[in-house]
Each structure stands twice: as structure tokens, then as C-alpha cells.
Design an enzyme around this catalytic site. Structure first.
Site, PDB file in Angstrom:
ATOM      1  N   CYS A  80      -0.370   4.107   2.162  1.00  0.00           N
ATOM      2  CA  CYS A  80      -0.145   3.918   3.603  1.00  0.00           C
ATOM      3  C   CYS A  80       1.316   4.180   3.963  1.00  0.00           C
ATOM      4  O   CYS A  80       1.605   4.823   4.965  1.00  0.00           O
ATOM      5  CB  CYS A  80      -0.456   2.479   4.036  1.00  0.00           C
ATOM      6  SG  CYS A  80      -1.946   1.768   3.364  1.00  0.00           S
ATOM      7  N   ASP A  81       2.221   3.641   3.185  1.00  0.00           N
ATOM      8  CA  ASP A  81       3.618   3.569   3.622  1.00  0.00           C
ATOM      9  C   ASP A  81       4.590   4.420   2.813  1.00  0.00           C
ATOM     10  O   ASP A  81       5.762   4.531   3.180  1.00  0.00           O
ATOM     11  CB  ASP A  81       4.091   2.100   3.569  1.00  0.00           C
ATOM     12  CG  ASP A  81       3.292   1.231   4.527  1.00  0.00           C
ATOM     13  OD1 ASP A  81       2.896   1.745   5.585  1.00  0.00           O
ATOM     14  OD2 ASP A  81       3.061   0.054   4.213  1.00  0.00           O
ATOM     15  N   CYS A  93       0.827  -1.202   0.000  1.00  0.00           N
ATOM     16  CA  CYS A  93       0.000   0.000   0.000  1.00  0.00           C
ATOM     17  C   CYS A  93       0.865   1.258   0.000  1.00  0.00           C
ATOM     18  O   CYS A  93       1.372   1.662   1.043  1.00  0.00           O
ATOM     19  CB  CYS A  93      -0.937  -0.012   1.210  1.00  0.00           C
ATOM     20  SG  CYS A  93      -1.971   1.456   1.300  1.00  0.00           S
TER      21      CYS A  93
END
Ligand code: NDP
Length: 310
Positions: free
Chosen positions: A136-137, A133
């Protein structure tokens, strides 16, 4: 066991449905499933969930949601649903220990699972350089070098997103072409920070305390085959997701990828009293905040359905 409302899944959608239904006095039962806390627990810190200006550890966020659902009377069971029957009322599911649960209404919030290549190194470096992701990261890879695997729209979107943060993005594509839509291809091919490595597969990852590089192979099994190592700090998978909807396939309308189809913007499925929330019904956004919101909608719809049928 018999309940008015059964919630299947313990990601942001499931727990938020628990909070809303619990506050409505429904006392729902929630089955956690294989991955308590859902997909978010495979990441580290969450910085894009509103309300946490300094970010929050993903496991802590999910534990908070769990406690909030329990506080309002959601009964949480650490089980897995192995079988379902949505053909007749009350709806029924069976748990891995054989228990049968009957429910007047059901919220399916079973999420989706990112596909991985199946390399042992992916597990070894999970959360230490391996991610599925970028949204997300990606932030943790500012000014670093990353690779994205895949040639579809998701891979192109993630590579473009990461190019805004990282110093260099390699896109590892197994075919000699991209499968993505033309506009996404153009975006990737015209981005000077992105280098596409066509006809390339990943054999493994290496590093001491996290990913330091990938072992790659060019033109596997063909003339000109070449193995080499590519130094990278992050390795992002973008080879597709699989919605966890197979158990409900006999009753629910799904799209060609298996996502549960709902009635427009509402969480209503084609079976009255059965609602779908979160990533299992969302092929596009796949964000915790959006899953949480759809869990709230599903609980509100379920409450109305239960009242109307009492
Ligand atoms: P796709 O199935 O479209 O693409 C998956 C990609 O991963 C393909 O390039 C595929 O390669 C590659 N792949 C699969 N398995 C492997 C493997 N083992 N090793 C290496 N590469 C692999 O998935 P997406 O998630 O990209 O998209 C899913 C759907 O969502 C699509 O319909 C897409 O259009 C849509 N979508 C739309 C967006 C938008 O409109 N902005 C954004 C994101 C998704 P190969 O081509 O060789 O099969």
C-alpha cells in the site's frame, strides 16, 4: 430486527457485498464494526485500486463504497457485533447496544488486523512513516531508507518489495535467524539493498513531523547489549496479522492461524448460508481489490442461497 442478509464488516469486501446484494433487491443490513471503512483507512493514498489513475485518498475510496452500497438499499448500522449464534436458523447476532438481529444468510467480512509492537510511537506516527502494508505505502518511500520489522515470510516479502523502491532496507529481526521459508530468506540475504539486523528490537521511534529514525537495542538483556539510533524514513510492521474470526469459532472451520476456511475458491463456509469474504478468509493476498472481488462473490452466492430457500 430481521433481515434476509446480514453483512458483517465495512471494508472493501463488506461494502462490495452490499452493492451486489443491494442491486439484487435483497436490502441487506451491514454492521460497520470497530473500524468503519476497514484496514484501508489506516493508510493514506491508494494508488493500486483500478479506476483511479491519479490515486485516491483511502478514506474517500471507502466513503464512496459506503455511499454506493447505501444507494442500492443496504442499511448500514454503526455498531459492533459482540455475540453470534450460527448454530440454528435464522442465524443471530447481537450488537453492542444489545439489539438482536436475525438473518437467513450471513456474509462475514470482518477482515484481519495487523499486529503492532505496542509502542506508543507507532500510534503517534501512524500514516506519517509507520505502516503495516508495504504494497500500500511502499511507493511513498522511493529512494528513501526504510526498516521492516519481522522475520517471517511476510517480512521478507515486504523487504524484497521495498528494496525495489527504497534506497536501503533494514530488516529488524528479534531472533538470530529468520523464520521465513528458505527461498524467501535467500531472496533477502542476497539482496544488496537489504541489511538484516539480527537480535535487534525496537524501543521507540523519533522525528519532528514524521518518522526520522528508530531507537534500537541489540542483544537485549545479554552480554554485549547495545542501544543505538537508526535514521530511517519509514517503519513497516510485518509481524503477522490476526483474522477477526474469533466470534464465529464455535461454528466455522478455521485454519491454524484463525482464517475462516472456505470451499475452494468459493466464499462458502462449512455452515450453509454463511459466507466469508475478504481478509478474514485470505491469509495470502490481503489486497483491497481482492477483498472487493470476494465480497461480490459472497453476495452472488448469498442471493442464490436466499432464493433457493425462500
Ligand atoms: P509469522 O508468524 O510467520 O512471522 C512473524 C514474524 O514476526 C516472526 O519472525 C516473529 O518473530 C516476528 N515477530 C512477532 N512478534 C514480534 C514482536 N513483538 N517483535 C518483533 N518481532 C516479532 O507471520 P507472517 O505474516 O510472516 O506469515 C504468516 C503466514 O503466512 C505464514 O505461514 C507464512 O508462511 C505465510 N506467508 C506466506 C507467504 C508466501 O508463501 N509467499 C507470504 C506471506 C506469508 P519470531 O520468529 O521470533 O517469532
Amino acid at each position: 430486527m430481521k433481515t434476509k442478509l446480514l453483512i458483517i464488516g465495512s471494508g472493501p469486501a463488506g461494502y462490495t457485498a452490499g452493492v451486489y446484494a443491494g442491486r439484487a433487491g435483497i436490502e441487506p443490513v451491514l454492521i460497520e464494526g470497530i473500524q468503519p471503512g476497514g484496514q484501508l483507512t489506516t493508510t493514506t493514498e491508494v494508488e493500486n485500486f483500478p479506476g483511479f489513475p491519479e490515486g485516491i485518498d483511502a478514506n474517500e475510496l471507502m466513503e464512496n463504497m459506503r455511499q454506493q452500497a447505501e444507494r442500492f438499499g443496504t442499511k448500514i448500522l454503526s455498531n459492533i457485533v459482540t455475540k453470534a449464534d450460527l448454530g440454528t436458523k435464522p442465524y443471530k447476532v447481537w450488537l453492542d447496544d444489545g439489539e438482536e438481529i436475525q438473518a437467513d444468510a450471513v456474509i462475514i467480512a470482518t477482515g484481519a488486523s495487523a499486529k503492532y509492537l505496542g509502542l506508543a510511537d507507532e500510534q503517534k506516527f501512524m500514516g506519517q512513516g509507520v505502516s503495516a502494508c508495504a504494497t500500500c505505502d511502499g511507493f511513498f518511500y522511493r529512494k528513501k531508507v526504510v526498516a521492516v520489522v519481522g522475520g517471517g515470510d511476510t517480512a521478507c516479502e515486504e523487504a524484497s518489495y521495498l528494496a525495489g523502491l527504497a534506497s536501503k532496507v533494514y530488516l529488524i529481526v528479534r531472533k538470530p535467524f529468520l523464520r521465513a521459508s528458505q527461498i524467501m530468506q535467500d531472496r533477502v540475504l542476497n539482496n544488496e539493498k537489504i541489511e538484516v539486523l539480527f537480535e535487534t528490537n525496537t524501543l521507540g521511534l523519533y522525528g519532528e513531523n514524521g518518522v526520522e529514525g528508530a531507537h534500537l537495542i541489540y542483544k537485549k538483556g545479554e552480554a554485549g547489549e547495545r542501544k543505538y539510533d537508526l535514521p530511517i524514513d519509514g517503519f513497516f510492521l510485518a509481524i503477522g496479522h490476526h483474522p477477526n474470526s474469533d466470534l464465529f469459532a464455535p461454528w466455522l472451520k478455521r485454519d491454524e492461524l484463525g482464517y475462516i476456511m472456505t470451499d475452494g475458491d468459493s466464499p462458502r463456509t462449512n455452515v450453509a448460508g454463511v459466507f466469508a469474504a475478504g481478509d478474514v478468509a485470505d491469509p495470502h493476498y490481503r489486497q483491497a481489490i481482492i477483498a472487493a472481488a470476494s465480497g461480490a462473490k459472497a453476495a452472488m452466492e448469498a442471493e442464490k442461497y436466499i432464493k433457493d430457500h425462500e
